[in-house]
Design a protein around this motif. Structure first.
Motif, PDB file in Angstrom:
ATOM      1  N   PRO A 196      30.346  -2.007  16.645  1.00  0.00           N
ATOM      2  CA  PRO A 196      31.138  -2.193  15.402  1.00  0.00           C
ATOM      3  C   PRO A 196      32.164  -3.333  15.465  1.00  0.00           C
ATOM      4  CG  PRO A 196      30.890   0.133  15.874  1.00  0.00           C
ATOM      5  CD  PRO A 196      30.278  -0.592  17.043  1.00  0.00           C
ATOM      6  N   TYR A 197      32.798  -3.569  16.616  1.00  0.00           N
ATOM      7  CA  TYR A 197      33.822  -4.631  16.666  1.00  0.00           C
ATOM      8  C   TYR A 197      33.207  -6.022  16.498  1.00  0.00           C
ATOM      9  CZ  TYR A 197      32.778  -6.203  21.463  1.00  0.00           C
ATOM     10  OH  TYR A 197      32.185  -6.733  22.574  1.00  0.00           O
ATOM     11  N   LEU A 198      31.882  -6.131  16.634  1.00  0.00           N
ATOM     12  CA  LEU A 198      31.200  -7.420  16.471  1.00  0.00           C
ATOM     13  C   LEU A 198      30.416  -7.506  15.163  1.00  0.00           C
ATOM     14  CD1 LEU A 198      29.841  -7.977  20.089  1.00  0.00           C
ATOM     15  CD2 LEU A 198      31.645  -9.285  18.947  1.00  0.00           C
ATOM     16  N   LYS A 199      30.539  -6.490  14.342  1.00  0.00           N
ATOM     17  CA  LYS A 199      29.820  -6.458  13.057  1.00  0.00           C
ATOM     18  C   LYS A 199      30.366  -7.521  12.137  1.00  0.00           C
ATOM     19  CE  LYS A 199      26.756  -3.139  11.952  1.00  0.00           C
ATOM     20  NZ  LYS A 199      27.030  -1.740  12.323  1.00  0.00           N
ATOM     21  N   GLN A 200      29.475  -8.281  11.520  1.00  0.00           N
ATOM     22  CA  GLN A 200      29.938  -9.262  10.543  1.00  0.00           C
ATOM     23  C   GLN A 200      29.287  -9.012   9.191  1.00  0.00           C
ATOM     24  OE1 GLN A 200      29.182 -13.086  12.329  1.00  0.00           O
ATOM     25  NE2 GLN A 200      26.978 -12.780  12.405  1.00  0.00           N
ATOM     26  N   GLU A 201      30.135  -9.001   8.179  1.00  0.00           N
ATOM     27  CA  GLU A 201      29.646  -8.932   6.799  1.00  0.00           C
ATOM     28  C   GLU A 201      29.658 -10.376   6.307  1.00  0.00           C
ATOM     29  OE1 GLU A 201      28.901  -5.945   5.676  1.00  0.00           O
ATOM     30  OE2 GLU A 201      29.927  -4.738   7.208  1.00  0.00           O
ATOM     31  N   GLY A 202      28.648 -10.739   5.571  1.00  0.00           N
ATOM     32  CA  GLY A 202      28.625 -12.103   5.044  1.00  0.00           C
ATOM     33  C   GLY A 202      28.030 -13.086   6.031  1.00  0.00           C
ATOM     34  N   HIS A 203      28.120 -14.353   5.679  1.00  0.00           N
ATOM     35  CA  HIS A 203      27.421 -15.401   6.436  1.00  0.00           C
ATOM     36  C   HIS A 203      28.390 -16.206   7.288  1.00  0.00           C
ATOM     37  CE1 HIS A 203      24.246 -15.305   2.983  1.00  0.00           C
ATOM     38  NE2 HIS A 203      24.272 -14.195   3.696  1.00  0.00           N
ATOM     39  N   TYR A 204      28.139 -16.261   8.573  1.00  0.00           N
ATOM     40  CA  TYR A 204      29.047 -16.965   9.481  1.00  0.00           C
ATOM     41  C   TYR A 204      28.375 -18.083  10.268  1.00  0.00           C
ATOM     42  CZ  TYR A 204      32.640 -13.582   8.387  1.00  0.00           C
ATOM     43  OH  TYR A 204      33.580 -12.829   7.734  1.00  0.00           O
ATOM     44  N   ASN A 205      27.112 -18.371   9.968  1.00  0.00           N
ATOM     45  CA  ASN A 205      26.478 -19.536  10.594  1.00  0.00           C
ATOM     46  C   ASN A 205      26.585 -20.724   9.631  1.00  0.00           C
ATOM     47  OD1 ASN A 205      25.644 -17.529  12.442  1.00  0.00           O
ATOM     48  ND2 ASN A 205      23.897 -18.794  13.021  1.00  0.00           N
ATOM     49  N   TYR A 206      26.324 -21.920  10.154  1.00  0.00           N
ATOM     50  CA  TYR A 206      26.398 -23.121   9.324  1.00  0.00           C
ATOM     51  C   TYR A 206      25.096 -23.904   9.398  1.00  0.00           C
ATOM     52  CZ  TYR A 206      31.390 -22.228   9.078  1.00  0.00           C
ATOM     53  OH  TYR A 206      32.608 -21.654   8.846  1.00  0.00           O
ATOM     54  N   ASP A 207      24.660 -24.393   8.246  1.00  0.00           N
ATOM     55  CA  ASP A 207      23.489 -25.269   8.193  1.00  0.00           C
ATOM     56  C   ASP A 207      23.964 -26.683   8.541  1.00  0.00           C
ATOM     57  OD1 ASP A 207      21.176 -26.627   7.733  1.00  0.00           O
ATOM     58  OD2 ASP A 207      20.989 -26.049   5.625  1.00  0.00           O
ATOM     59  N   LEU A 208      23.933 -26.983   9.811  1.00  0.00           N
ATOM     60  CA  LEU A 208      24.506 -28.217  10.340  1.00  0.00           C
ATOM     61  C   LEU A 208      23.456 -28.901  11.206  1.00  0.00           C
ATOM     62  CD1 LEU A 208      26.623 -30.174  11.580  1.00  0.00           C
ATOM     63  CD2 LEU A 208      27.730 -28.220  12.621  1.00  0.00           C
ATOM     64  N   ASN A 209      22.935 -30.033  10.708  1.00  0.00           N
ATOM     65  CA  ASN A 209      21.909 -30.795  11.438  1.00  0.00           C
ATOM     66  C   ASN A 209      22.528 -31.492  12.640  1.00  0.00           C
ATOM     67  OD1 ASN A 209      19.673 -30.670   9.342  1.00  0.00           O
ATOM     68  ND2 ASN A 209      21.392 -31.498   8.158  1.00  0.00           N
ATOM     69  N   LEU A 210      21.821 -31.461  13.761  1.00  0.00           N
ATOM     70  CA  LEU A 210      22.350 -32.050  14.993  1.00  0.00           C
ATOM     71  C   LEU A 210      21.281 -32.917  15.648  1.00  0.00           C
ATOM     72  CD1 LEU A 210      23.930 -28.766  16.364  1.00  0.00           C
ATOM     73  CD2 LEU A 210      25.231 -30.805  15.699  1.00  0.00           C
ATOM     74  N   SER A 211      21.716 -33.999  16.304  1.00  0.00           N
ATOM     75  CA  SER A 211      20.755 -34.759  17.102  1.00  0.00           C
ATOM     76  C   SER A 211      21.444 -35.379  18.306  1.00  0.00           C
ATOM     77  CB  SER A 211      20.044 -35.823  16.262  1.00  0.00           C
ATOM     78  OG  SER A 211      20.911 -36.885  15.989  1.00  0.00           O
ATOM     79  N   VAL A 212      20.622 -35.650  19.325  1.00  0.00           N
ATOM     80  CA  VAL A 212      21.109 -36.240  20.582  1.00  0.00           C
ATOM     81  C   VAL A 212      20.303 -37.505  20.842  1.00  0.00           C
ATOM     82  CG1 VAL A 212      21.482 -35.872  23.059  1.00  0.00           C
ATOM     83  CG2 VAL A 212      21.469 -33.907  21.494  1.00  0.00           C
ATOM     84  N   SER A 213      20.999 -38.577  21.263  1.00  0.00           N
ATOM     85  CA  SER A 213      20.293 -39.795  21.663  1.00  0.00           C
ATOM     86  C   SER A 213      20.710 -40.204  23.062  1.00  0.00           C
ATOM     87  CB  SER A 213      20.579 -40.934  20.678  1.00  0.00           C
ATOM     88  OG  SER A 213      21.916 -41.356  20.807  1.00  0.00           O
ATOM     89  N   LEU A 214      19.830 -40.961  23.715  1.00  0.00           N
ATOM     90  CA  LEU A 214      20.125 -41.484  25.055  1.00  0.00           C
ATOM     91  C   LEU A 214      19.814 -42.971  25.074  1.00  0.00           C
ATOM     92  CD1 LEU A 214      19.305 -39.716  28.386  1.00  0.00           C
ATOM     93  CD2 LEU A 214      18.967 -42.158  28.166  1.00  0.00           C
ATOM     94  N   LYS A 215      20.719 -43.750  25.626  1.00  0.00           N
ATOM     95  CA  LYS A 215      20.501 -45.198  25.745  1.00  0.00           C
ATOM     96  C   LYS A 215      20.787 -45.664  27.160  1.00  0.00           C
ATOM     97  CE  LYS A 215      23.100 -49.027  24.490  1.00  0.00           C
ATOM     98  NZ  LYS A 215      22.683 -49.886  25.575  1.00  0.00           N
TER      99      LYS A 215
END
Ligand code: MN
Length: 433
Positions: A295-314
């Motif tokens: 119960p202490y970790l229960k979440q109501e509603g949305h707590y993730n984010y639609d966040l695009n990520l990328s990694v590059s190497l040079k």
């Protein structure tokens, strides 16, 4: 004039560069950072807008912002964060009002305009917060499964606690650095499989970890647990974080207490803090949590984010960067507010300036993994870069850069970039035996 909703997708700025569809620093974003420039070498707080920085240490003198003078004339955002969530919101509204197209108050104030807008290219960025403490989580199910499959048993890849606890270790705040800081390859104890005893040597398995850093703006009381919703309200904003990792040091040291020297030498963060308020339109539901969290970790509603990520190497000698991974923050199993609620449940006091690493963010495809360890499957499948060079882990002279953005309707809320270049290990004078 009052702007009702700084997240309104139709808003445009009188700073034209902010209105480009792919600009990270749109008028809907308004991220905070600490900068200095040639004209003024003192560190102060600004907001990124298009290709410019609005110098808040000057704007606060106009009394257009709901904070006391001096709040932004500081080498970190901590004094502002300490004012609390309602002031964060009011200030964001006020900055939005100043920068939206309809407002000519600052635009027509030629002297102030000249002084208060600094081109991003002319600024040096500094660590945006004074980091109280740094904790690193391990909250991507895909990442934990990949690592568990490689080093333990593919059939039981997740440890028995993993689906119940947002697992973490306490990291080092002292070596969190801002983007573009060079990183020396670390020294450490390494035990090669064919040797009986370890040696002190430079890591040969240097890795990156793509993470999001959560910045805690409000403090909690020692002994006082917090709910997930309260935890969410304590979060000021987010940065991109590269948790540099030395896999050969890690594999020898990590049992039974977890990573230590393998992670303590450096952590890089992006210079602009994207506020929780700016990310509000991009909240999405995370993966289903089964078994149900306590119960202490229960979440109501949305707590993730639609966040695009990328990694590059040079590589040092290459002309171009190669994108080596593309993923999304929305895949994380445990959300940032759940991590914070778990951190505090024992009575641990959380403080303004605390930094929480999300844990490596990996997707389910082999080109969406957030570490070289996974991308090359511990060296078994080398990556071929656009320059034709191959990589198993990160080599001296390589630059690793990470970026991320949320896609709105014709605008973006972006994080800019965190990059770091690897330098050779510092020479040491410890005798060989
Ligand atoms: Mn990590």
């Amino acid at each position: 004039m009052g702007t009702n909703n700084p997240n309104d997708p139709s808003l445009k700025s009188w700073i034209e560069s902010a209105n480009q569809y792919d600009c990270h620093f749109s008028v809907q974003n308004l991220p905070y950072g600490v900068f200095s420039d040639k004209k003024n070498s003192s560190k102060r707080v600004g907001v990124a807008i298009g290709e410019k920085i609005l110098d808040l240490s000057l704007i606060e003198k106009t009394h257009l912002l709901p904070v006391a003078e001096g709040t932004f004339n500081q080498p970190s955002v901590n004094a502002f964060m300490a004012l609390g969530a309602s002031v964060w919101k009011e200030t964001r509204n006020a900055i939005s009002s100043i920068l939206v197209q309809e407002n000519r108050k600052i635009h027509d104030h030629a002297v102030l305009l000249d002084q208060a807008l600094v081109h991003l290219e002319d600024a040096s960025m500094h660590l945006p917060i004074e980091i109280s403490e740094y904790t690193d989580f391990y909250s991507s199910r895909e990442h934990a499964t990949n690592v568990g499959s490689m080093f333990r048993d593919p059939k039981n890849a997740l440890m028995p606690n993993w689906l119940h606890i947002p697992v973490a270790y306490n990291g080092r705040a002292s070596t969190v650095v801002v983007s573009k800081t060079d990183i020396h390859r670390p020294l450490g104890q390494i035990k090669l499989p064919d040797q009986d005893r370890p040696i002190l040597g430079a890591s040969k398995k240097l890795d990156m970890e793509l993470e999001i850093g959560t910045i805690v703006g409000a403090s909690s009381k020692m002994g006082q647990p917090i709910h997930v919703e309260q935890a969410n309200e304590m979060i000021f904003g987010y940065v991109i974080l590269n948790d540099w990792s030395a896999r050969d040091i890690q594999v020898w040291e990590y049992q039974p207490l977890g990573p230590f020297q393998a992670k303590a030498f450096a952590t890089s963060i992006s210079p602009w803090i994207v506020t929780r308020d700016a990310l509000e339109p991009f909240r999405v539901q995370g993966p289903e949590q089964d078994p149900q969290p306590l119960p202490y970790l229960k979440q109501e509603g949305h707590y993730n984010y639609d966040l695009n990520l990328s990694v590059s190497l040079k590589p040092e000698t290459a002309n171009t960067r190669t994108i080596i991974s593309k993923t999304n923050f929305k895949y994380m199993y445990w959300s940032s507010p759940q991590q914070l609620a778990h951190h505090a449940v024992c009575g641990c006091r959380m403080r303004c300036g605390d930094l929480l690493g999300s844990g490596t963010i990996s997707g389910s495809n082999s080109d969406s993994y957030g570490s070289m360890l996974e991308l090359t499957w511990n060296g078994k499948n080398p990556l071929t870069l656009d320059s034709g060079e191959k990589r198993i882990f990160i080599e001296d002279g390589d630059t690793v850069a990470m970026t991320g953005w949320c896609q709105g309707e014709n605008y973006r809320v972006g994080f800019g970039e965190v990059s770091g270049k690897i330098k050779s290990a510092i020479k040491h004078s410890f005798s060989k035996e």
